[in-house]
Motif scaffolding. Structure first.
Motif, PDB file in Angstrom:
ATOM      1  N   THR A   1       0.845  -1.191   0.000  1.00  0.00           N
ATOM      2  CA  THR A   1       0.000   0.000   0.000  1.00  0.00           C
ATOM      3  C   THR A   1       0.881   1.242   0.000  1.00  0.00           C
ATOM      4  O   THR A   1       1.829   1.328   0.787  1.00  0.00           O
ATOM      5  CB  THR A   1      -0.914   0.033   1.235  1.00  0.00           C
ATOM      6  N   LEU A   2       0.571   2.178  -0.883  1.00  0.00           N
ATOM      7  CA  LEU A   2       1.228   3.485  -0.920  1.00  0.00           C
ATOM      8  C   LEU A   2       0.185   4.531  -0.579  1.00  0.00           C
ATOM      9  O   LEU A   2      -0.882   4.585  -1.195  1.00  0.00           O
ATOM     10  CB  LEU A   2       1.820   3.774  -2.298  1.00  0.00           C
ATOM     11  N   ASN A   3       0.503   5.369   0.387  1.00  0.00           N
ATOM     12  CA  ASN A   3      -0.457   6.357   0.865  1.00  0.00           C
ATOM     13  C   ASN A   3       0.237   7.709   0.946  1.00  0.00           C
ATOM     14  O   ASN A   3       1.209   7.870   1.685  1.00  0.00           O
ATOM     15  CB  ASN A   3      -0.965   5.933   2.244  1.00  0.00           C
ATOM     16  N   GLY A   4      -0.231   8.687   0.178  1.00  0.00           N
ATOM     17  CA  GLY A   4       0.424   9.983   0.206  1.00  0.00           C
ATOM     18  C   GLY A   4      -0.373  11.041  -0.519  1.00  0.00           C
ATOM     19  O   GLY A   4      -1.556  10.874  -0.830  1.00  0.00           O
TER      20      GLY A   4
ATOM     21  N   VAL B   1       9.771  18.420  11.490  1.00  0.00           N
ATOM     22  CA  VAL B   1       8.557  18.993  12.064  1.00  0.00           C
ATOM     23  C   VAL B   1       7.555  17.864  12.257  1.00  0.00           C
ATOM     24  O   VAL B   1       7.608  16.841  11.578  1.00  0.00           O
ATOM     25  CB  VAL B   1       7.974  20.104  11.168  1.00  0.00           C
ATOM     26  N   LYS B   2       6.620  18.043  13.188  1.00  0.00           N
ATOM     27  CA  LYS B   2       5.679  16.964  13.464  1.00  0.00           C
ATOM     28  C   LYS B   2       4.392  17.492  14.055  1.00  0.00           C
ATOM     29  O   LYS B   2       4.339  18.598  14.600  1.00  0.00           O
ATOM     30  CB  LYS B   2       6.308  15.929  14.391  1.00  0.00           C
ATOM     31  N   GLY B   3       3.344  16.659  13.915  1.00  0.00           N
ATOM     32  CA  GLY B   3       2.075  16.917  14.569  1.00  0.00           C
ATOM     33  C   GLY B   3       1.864  15.858  15.631  1.00  0.00           C
ATOM     34  O   GLY B   3       2.559  15.812  16.631  1.00  0.00           O
ATOM     35  N   PHE B   4       0.892  14.948  15.396  1.00  0.00           N
ATOM     36  CA  PHE B   4       0.672  13.858  16.338  1.00  0.00           C
ATOM     37  C   PHE B   4       1.554  12.650  16.037  1.00  0.00           C
ATOM     38  O   PHE B   4       1.887  11.880  16.929  1.00  0.00           O
ATOM     39  CB  PHE B   4      -0.799  13.424  16.316  1.00  0.00           C
TER      40      PHE B   4
ATOM     41  N   ALA C   1      -6.381  11.510   6.210  1.00  0.00           N
ATOM     42  CA  ALA C   1      -7.727  11.446   5.653  1.00  0.00           C
ATOM     43  C   ALA C   1      -7.682  12.088   4.271  1.00  0.00           C
ATOM     44  O   ALA C   1      -7.331  13.266   4.132  1.00  0.00           O
ATOM     45  CB  ALA C   1      -8.718  12.175   6.556  1.00  0.00           C
ATOM     46  N   ARG C   2      -8.007  11.332   3.231  1.00  0.00           N
ATOM     47  CA  ARG C   2      -7.915  11.848   1.863  1.00  0.00           C
ATOM     48  C   ARG C   2      -8.810  13.071   1.701  1.00  0.00           C
ATOM     49  O   ARG C   2      -9.995  13.047   2.004  1.00  0.00           O
ATOM     50  CB  ARG C   2      -8.303  10.761   0.864  1.00  0.00           C
TER      51      ARG C   2
ATOM     52  N   VAL D   1       4.562  19.269   4.725  1.00  0.00           N
ATOM     53  CA  VAL D   1       3.126  19.213   4.988  1.00  0.00           C
ATOM     54  C   VAL D   1       2.861  18.153   6.049  1.00  0.00           C
ATOM     55  O   VAL D   1       3.303  17.009   5.922  1.00  0.00           O
ATOM     56  CB  VAL D   1       2.328  18.891   3.714  1.00  0.00           C
ATOM     57  N   ILE D   2       2.159  18.554   7.108  1.00  0.00           N
ATOM     58  CA  ILE D   2       1.741  17.637   8.170  1.00  0.00           C
ATOM     59  C   ILE D   2       0.273  17.312   7.934  1.00  0.00           C
ATOM     60  O   ILE D   2      -0.581  18.203   7.967  1.00  0.00           O
ATOM     61  CB  ILE D   2       1.942  18.271   9.555  1.00  0.00           C
ATOM     62  N   ALA D   3      -0.004  16.030   7.671  1.00  0.00           N
ATOM     63  CA  ALA D   3      -1.373  15.630   7.330  1.00  0.00           C
ATOM     64  C   ALA D   3      -2.095  14.925   8.468  1.00  0.00           C
ATOM     65  O   ALA D   3      -3.295  14.672   8.354  1.00  0.00           O
ATOM     66  CB  ALA D   3      -1.358  14.717   6.093  1.00  0.00           C
ATOM     67  N   ASP D   4      -1.399  14.590   9.547  1.00  0.00           N
ATOM     68  CA  ASP D   4      -2.074  13.902  10.653  1.00  0.00           C
ATOM     69  C   ASP D   4      -2.669  14.916  11.632  1.00  0.00           C
ATOM     70  O   ASP D   4      -2.317  14.982  12.802  1.00  0.00           O
ATOM     71  CB  ASP D   4      -1.120  12.947  11.368  1.00  0.00           C
TER      72      ASP D   4
END
Length: 828
Positions: free
Chosen positions: A645-648, A682-685, A664-665, A698-701
């Motif tokens: 699986t590739l997720n991005g 850099v980070k979020g959760f 989340a797409r 880009v932080i997506a979480d």
């Protein structure tokens, strides 16, 4: 290897020196003027000292600043703040809080009405908000505001009221989820498949434009099937004043009363995600057991909602949006070539509303098909729930669509210690050319309760009975315009329950659903999980778990069980034994799990089954630009298989962009800008992401309407990078692209000595800034300065008395060892 970083003589250090050593010998408290005893300084030229910006309490030099705003210890995003000189000879400073900034401070309406303004309405008059205190920390680029709590709206941990929600910046997005699977079978033909889902989108102001797509390519028995389609086009935006979401285009009816169906039109729905987390709804989850590992696909009416690779053993998917309702189709494509299919009925907690509040959902349009054509009558639908003051909730709704109409009425009750219960009745009336007019009734009862004293929770328990002639809109559309082969529901039982036995250290989870039909076989699904942590002799913190399931899906029966024992062996690794039992095979595996770091983890296993020895491997990589999950499975004399699986995604904005992992797409994300410095973590959760060559990541979480932390991972920051502020936060509306900038200084660090062209040196306390106006040092005794951000051919400016005085040109070739640099500061 530990990195030793020399002390940084920056503004914060100088402030401590002045406050700790240069005790004021006299002060006029009326005008807050402070005089310092410079005799204690170990400097030869005591007349060449610039302490002007420390000589008045609370004084900030006039100019434009970028500050992080702290309100009663809560961090807001960065703001552009202008400081104006006021008073006689400009000896005082006015920190200008603009009307736009004040509107995000969550002041009550009554407090906002009492405010007065200065400088033609551009700056808040501090005196009009009694008790307001302001303090600037230049070393941390932070403006602290202390506001009496009585003036502020309600807030909750990790949640902000609408005045602080961020609509983000304009941009375009392209998110994807791709799954590849190949199988080689000894007894049958080989197969390869590629499937994927994704979203193209654009943001402008509060509006979000989205186009969902999905694709499938499958090669089996010499035949190839392929398909690519855009499944949905739509626009949406948040309406904060109504706590609602407006959607225009192709959508699926969101309802707590009626079954969902696809339509083209417009909807306006109360959005529970805008409420504090404690008041939000129940998000559905899907549980099961993968025999050999493989791909799990969750869909509804042909639309793929979620797709991922899972390891062999139990899986529990909780990432589905709480707006998903109705019956979900679950398919597990095993690596051994077998396929599991079953359905999950999403639960709706009792339709209760807080006293005095109203929730509603409105929609109008025309039912539509997968190919975007519209079939069926024009319709309108609406439902509402009103919470009365005594714990009762009245709710109801209607669907009006020509030959199909439905009406529902219900009542709910908060039983407090006994939980919450709701009951409703729905009447439908449908006219069909072949059957005439059919009229039927459906009855439903639902219950929810958390028993804190017993460590248990009934997440949902429900019963529904539908008469033979009762029809939902989707059943009517299939009977009138489709194949007419849909199943007609009769009775449905649903239960979701978990319980913890503290004395035994045992946790249990039960999910059960039973659906009967008037015109087809029953469907049943039972899942039971139990887990416990225990110590056995020298083995500490062992985990023992058991999962069993029984499924009957339109006369296809399937039973299975999975038991595992896991033993931690240190450094994020564990050794485990697992056994899978089902109708066709028994498998025993010994596995080793390892976590290399926050980005990489793996699992390898070997075992035996009825068909022969087996081998299995699973690997997860959290990259900066994508996430990869890969697995491989082998059984001697039977099959071998690979899956991945590739997720991005890719996000581009007016401020730049980057490739990134995707959560989340089409959902919210934050573009982080580190002032052009690459490689900054850099980070979020979740796991950290490094900025690209342009200093963007880009932080997506992140979660919509939730206070998300955005920070620089200083523990992994390169020794040649320096930051004055490493933490921010973002509360984004759904689908927004947030933007946060961190002032990162890149370059070497060393002790330097600055001389002016005439051989003298700048005054003690003078500030050194680079070409981005970032402070890189503060001049100490005899021109010495601990300087950061040193780069070949760089330029820095030395300022004192509030003005730029001279320029330092760094050498074109820096010495291999940076130490005791002699720099000349030439006039501008």
């Amino acid at each position: 290897m530990n990195k030793q970083t020399p002390p940084r003589f920056r503004r914060s250090t100088l402030s401590l020196l002045i406050l700790g050593m240069l005790l004021p010998v006299s002060a006029s408290w009326a005008d807050d003027e402070i005089q310092f005893n410079t005799d204690v300084l170990d400097t030869q030229d005591k007349d060449n000292i610039d302490l002007s910006h420390f000589s008045r309490r609370g004084y900030v030099m006039p100019g434009d600043y970028t500050f992080t705003i702290m309100v009663n210890k809560e961090s807001l995003k960065e703001e552009q703040i202008v400081v104006y000189p006021v008073g006689e000879n400009g000896q005082e400073s006015l920190i200008c809080l603009s009307p736009e900034l004040v509107s995000r401070l969550t002041l009550k309406a009554s407090a906002m009405r009492e405010l007065s303004w200065l400088r033609d309405g551009q700056c808040l008059d501090k005196a009009s908000l009694e008790g307001l205190e302001m303090r600037v920390d230049l070393a941390k680029d932070t403006l602290y505001l202390a506001i009496p709590q009585a003036y502020l709206e309600f807030t909750a941990p990790n949640w902000d009221p609408p005045s602080r929600w961020d609509e983000g910046i304009p941009g375009v997005i392209a998110d994807y989820n791709l799954n590849v699977q190949t199988q080689h079978s000894v007894n049958s033909s080989d197969s390869q498949s590629l499937s994927g889902t994704g979203v193209f989108g654009a943001n402008l102001g509060p509006w979000r434009a989205r186009a969902d797509w999905q694709t499938n390519w499958d090669k089996r028995n010499g035949n190839t099937d392929k398909d690519f389609s855009f499944s949905r086009y739509y626009l949406y935006r948040a309406i904060p004043s109504l706590k609602a979401k407006l959607t225009v285009g192709e959508d699926y009816l969101s309802s707590d009363i009626f079954d969902t169906f696809r339509f083209s039109g417009v909807s306006l729905n109360s959005d529970l995600s805008m409420l504090p987390p404690s008041l939000r709804g129940y998000a559905p989850e899907v549980t099961g057991i993968a025999r050999s590992g493989g791909k799990v696909t969750i869909s509804q009416q042909g639309r793929v909602l979620y797709e991922t690779q899972v390891a062999a053993g139990p899986f529990r998917i909780q990432e589905l949006n709480d707006a998903v309702s109705g019956t979900l189709d679950v398919r597990v494509d095993e690596l051994d070539g077998s396929v599991q299919t079953f359905q999950v009925t999403t639960a709706s907690v009792p339709y209760l509303t807080r006293p005095g509040a109203v929730r509603y959902k409105l929609a109008a349009g025309k039912p539509s098909e997968w190919e975007h054509s519209m079939t069926g009558p024009l319709f309108t639908s609406g439902e509402a729930s009103w919470g009365t003051a005594n714990g009762w909730t009245l709710y109801g709704g209607t669907v009006i669509g020509g030959d199909y109409n439905a009406l529902s009425m219900g009542i709910g009750r908060d039983l407090y210690l006994l939980g919450a219960v709701a009951a409703d009745i729905t009447q439908s009336r449908a006219s069909l050319p072949s059957d005439g007019t059919l009229s039927g009734t459906s009855y439903r009862v639902s219950y929810s309760k958390t028993f804190d004293e017993y460590d248990s929770q009934v997440t949902f328990a429900g019963y529904r009975f539908s008469e033979r002639d009762f029809m939902s809109m989707s059943e009517y559309l299939d009977a009138r315009y489709g194949s007419g082969a849909s199943h007609s529901p009769k009775e449905k039982y649903t239960l979701s329950f978990n319980k913890r036995f503290r004395e035994l250290g045992l946790s249990t989870y039960l999910n059960y659903s039973h659906q009967t039909y008037w015109n087809s076989a029953d469907n049943d699904r039972l899942t039971l999980s139990m887990s416990r942590y225990l110590d056995v002799g020298p083995f500490k913190n062992m985990s023992v778990s058991l999962s069993v399931y029984r499924s009957e899906y339109y006369s296809l029966k399937d039973d299975g069980a999975y038991v595992s024992i896991s033993l931690p062996i240190g450094n994020g690794t564990s050794l485990s034994y697992g056994a899978t039992v089902n109708r066709t095979d028994n498998t025993h595996r010994v596995s080793y799990y390892g976590r290399l770091d926050e980005h990489n983890s793996f699992q390898v296993s070997s075992g035996l089954s009825r068909s022969g020895p087996t081998g299995y491997g699973y690997y997860t990589w959290q990259g900066d630009s994508t996430q990869v999950q890969a697995n491989a499975s082998y059984q001697a004399g039977s099959y071998s298989a690979l899956g991945m699986t590739l997720n991005g995604g890719l996000t581009m904005t007016t401020e730049g962009g980057a490739a990134h992992r995707s959560n989340a797409r089409g959902g919210s994300r934050v573009l982080v800008d580190t002032a052009g410095v690459s490689g900054v973590p850099v980070k979020g959760f979740g796991a950290s992401v490094k900025t690209n060559r342009f200093g963007k990541a880009v932080i997506a979480d992140v979660n919509s309407y939730y206070r998300n932390p955005i920070r620089i991972d200083v523990d992994k920051l390169d020794e040649n990078a320096d930051v004055t502020r490493s933490v921010s936060q973002a509360t984004l509306t759904e689908g927004a692209i947030g933007y946060r900038q961190f002032d990162v200084i890149a370059g070497g660090k060393a002790m330097a000595f600055i001389r002016k062209a005439d051989g003298s040196y700048p005054p003690f306390g003078a500030s050194v800034v680079n070409d981005k106006n970032q402070e890189t040092g503060v001049v100490n005794d005899e021109g010495s300065v601990w300087l950061s951000g040193i780069q070949a051919n760089g330029t820095m400016t030395v300022k004192w008395d509030g003005k730029a005085r001279c320029v330092v040109n760094l050498p074109p070739v820096l010495p291999q060892v940076l130490d005791n640099l002699l720099l000349t500061c030439a006039p501008e």
